[in-house]
Design a protein around this motif. Sequence first.
Motif, PDB file in Angstrom:
ATOM      1  N   ALA A 110       0.814  -1.213   0.000  1.00  0.00           N
ATOM      2  CA  ALA A 110       0.000   0.000   0.000  1.00  0.00           C
ATOM      3  C   ALA A 110       0.849   1.266   0.000  1.00  0.00           C
ATOM      4  CB  ALA A 110      -0.944   0.008   1.197  1.00  0.00           C
ATOM      5  N   ASP A 111       2.072   1.206   0.516  1.00  0.00           N
ATOM      6  CA  ASP A 111       2.914   2.402   0.566  1.00  0.00           C
ATOM      7  C   ASP A 111       3.533   2.759  -0.783  1.00  0.00           C
ATOM      8  OD1 ASP A 111       2.463   2.955   3.252  1.00  0.00           O
ATOM      9  OD2 ASP A 111       4.049   1.583   3.878  1.00  0.00           O
ATOM     10  N   SER A 112       3.749   1.772  -1.640  1.00  0.00           N
ATOM     11  CA  SER A 112       4.382   2.068  -2.919  1.00  0.00           C
ATOM     12  C   SER A 112       3.431   1.945  -4.113  1.00  0.00           C
ATOM     13  CB  SER A 112       5.590   1.153  -3.141  1.00  0.00           C
ATOM     14  OG  SER A 112       5.171  -0.193  -3.232  1.00  0.00           O
ATOM     15  N   ALA A 113       2.270   1.359  -3.924  1.00  0.00           N
ATOM     16  CA  ALA A 113       1.326   1.184  -5.029  1.00  0.00           C
ATOM     17  C   ALA A 113       0.743   2.526  -5.462  1.00  0.00           C
ATOM     18  CB  ALA A 113       0.201   0.245  -4.614  1.00  0.00           C
ATOM     19  N   THR A 114       0.414   2.623  -6.740  1.00  0.00           N
ATOM     20  CA  THR A 114      -0.224   3.839  -7.258  1.00  0.00           C
ATOM     21  C   THR A 114      -1.618   3.561  -7.796  1.00  0.00           C
ATOM     22  OG1 THR A 114       0.797   3.522  -9.423  1.00  0.00           O
ATOM     23  CG2 THR A 114       1.967   4.938  -7.847  1.00  0.00           C
TER      24      THR A 114
ATOM     25  N   GLN B 237      -8.028  -3.173  -2.050  1.00  0.00           N
ATOM     26  CA  GLN B 237      -6.727  -2.811  -1.503  1.00  0.00           C
ATOM     27  C   GLN B 237      -6.338  -1.462  -2.090  1.00  0.00           C
ATOM     28  OE1 GLN B 237      -4.769  -6.436  -2.828  1.00  0.00           O
ATOM     29  NE2 GLN B 237      -4.591  -7.070  -0.694  1.00  0.00           N
ATOM     30  N   LEU B 238      -6.265  -0.458  -1.232  1.00  0.00           N
ATOM     31  CA  LEU B 238      -5.983   0.906  -1.666  1.00  0.00           C
ATOM     32  C   LEU B 238      -4.578   1.329  -1.270  1.00  0.00           C
ATOM     33  CD1 LEU B 238      -9.277   2.693  -0.556  1.00  0.00           C
ATOM     34  CD2 LEU B 238      -8.687   1.914  -2.846  1.00  0.00           C
ATOM     35  N   PRO B 239      -3.867   1.989  -2.169  1.00  0.00           N
ATOM     36  CA  PRO B 239      -2.584   2.570  -1.777  1.00  0.00           C
ATOM     37  C   PRO B 239      -2.812   3.610  -0.679  1.00  0.00           C
ATOM     38  CG  PRO B 239      -2.810   2.546  -4.166  1.00  0.00           C
ATOM     39  CD  PRO B 239      -4.147   2.175  -3.597  1.00  0.00           C
ATOM     40  N   THR B 240      -1.838   3.807   0.169  1.00  0.00           N
ATOM     41  CA  THR B 240      -1.994   4.765   1.266  1.00  0.00           C
ATOM     42  C   THR B 240      -2.210   6.183   0.753  1.00  0.00           C
ATOM     43  OG1 THR B 240       0.406   4.944   1.436  1.00  0.00           O
ATOM     44  CG2 THR B 240      -0.687   3.426   2.948  1.00  0.00           C
ATOM     45  N   ARG B 241      -1.769   6.475  -0.456  1.00  0.00           N
ATOM     46  CA  ARG B 241      -1.930   7.820  -1.024  1.00  0.00           C
ATOM     47  C   ARG B 241      -3.311   8.063  -1.630  1.00  0.00           C
ATOM     48  NH1 ARG B 241       3.690   6.694  -2.056  1.00  0.00           N
ATOM     49  NH2 ARG B 241       3.174   5.271  -3.706  1.00  0.00           N
ATOM     50  N   CYS B 242      -4.124   7.017  -1.775  1.00  0.00           N
ATOM     51  CA  CYS B 242      -5.451   7.159  -2.384  1.00  0.00           C
ATOM     52  C   CYS B 242      -6.487   7.514  -1.317  1.00  0.00           C
ATOM     53  CB  CYS B 242      -5.868   5.856  -3.068  1.00  0.00           C
ATOM     54  SG  CYS B 242      -4.945   5.513  -4.579  1.00  0.00           S
ATOM     55  N   PRO B 243      -7.540   8.232  -1.731  1.00  0.00           N
ATOM     56  CA  PRO B 243      -8.603   8.553  -0.778  1.00  0.00           C
ATOM     57  C   PRO B 243      -9.331   7.284  -0.339  1.00  0.00           C
ATOM     58  CG  PRO B 243      -9.251   9.165  -3.008  1.00  0.00           C
ATOM     59  CD  PRO B 243      -7.818   8.733  -3.069  1.00  0.00           C
ATOM     60  N   THR B 244      -9.898   7.321   0.858  1.00  0.00           N
ATOM     61  CA  THR B 244     -10.628   6.165   1.367  1.00  0.00           C
ATOM     62  C   THR B 244     -12.127   6.271   1.115  1.00  0.00           C
ATOM     63  OG1 THR B 244     -10.729   7.199   3.551  1.00  0.00           O
ATOM     64  CG2 THR B 244      -8.916   5.651   3.146  1.00  0.00           C
ATOM     65  N   SER B 245     -12.550   7.406   0.554  1.00  0.00           N
ATOM     66  CA  SER B 245     -13.955   7.545   0.166  1.00  0.00           C
ATOM     67  C   SER B 245     -14.006   7.909  -1.307  1.00  0.00           C
ATOM     68  CB  SER B 245     -14.662   8.599   1.022  1.00  0.00           C
ATOM     69  OG  SER B 245     -14.050   9.854   0.852  1.00  0.00           O
TER      70      SER B 245
END
Length: 128
Positions: A32-36, A112-120
């Motif tokens: 999640a930290d490196s995914a885009t 599974q969302l990258p940490t940089r993506c919004p959660t909503s």
Amino acid sequence: MNLVVLRPLLVGCVIMASVGGCSRSPDDAFDADSATFAQYRDEEPGVGDSALLEGTVSKRDECQSVTDSTSSVAYVPIFPTSSLSQAKSLKTSDKVSLRGGSVEAAAPEGAQLPTRCPTSGPFWVVAS
């Protein structure tokens, strides 16, 4: 009611049931930290493929998104694991057409969302 009117609603329900209602084990390869781009483990290929998002790929805060060419709404696409090569090949400014459906609230369970993506949302759950 007319079946043609109900079809998009039914497809949305099927997408939510298939993405959110099944238990999924986490993908060990997902970082999640490196995914885009976001992903989900697809278990029913072709489910919910009656809607179409046509737009342009962009990155907001290093999170892959697609801006709808008609409404200008920016969606975070959530790709099935069977289409990760497609997700990885997309570049900023690419024109794309993605089958699937939208989710306006929180990301579907199992996504599974990258940490940089919004959660909503809005999210676009891409059909395989």
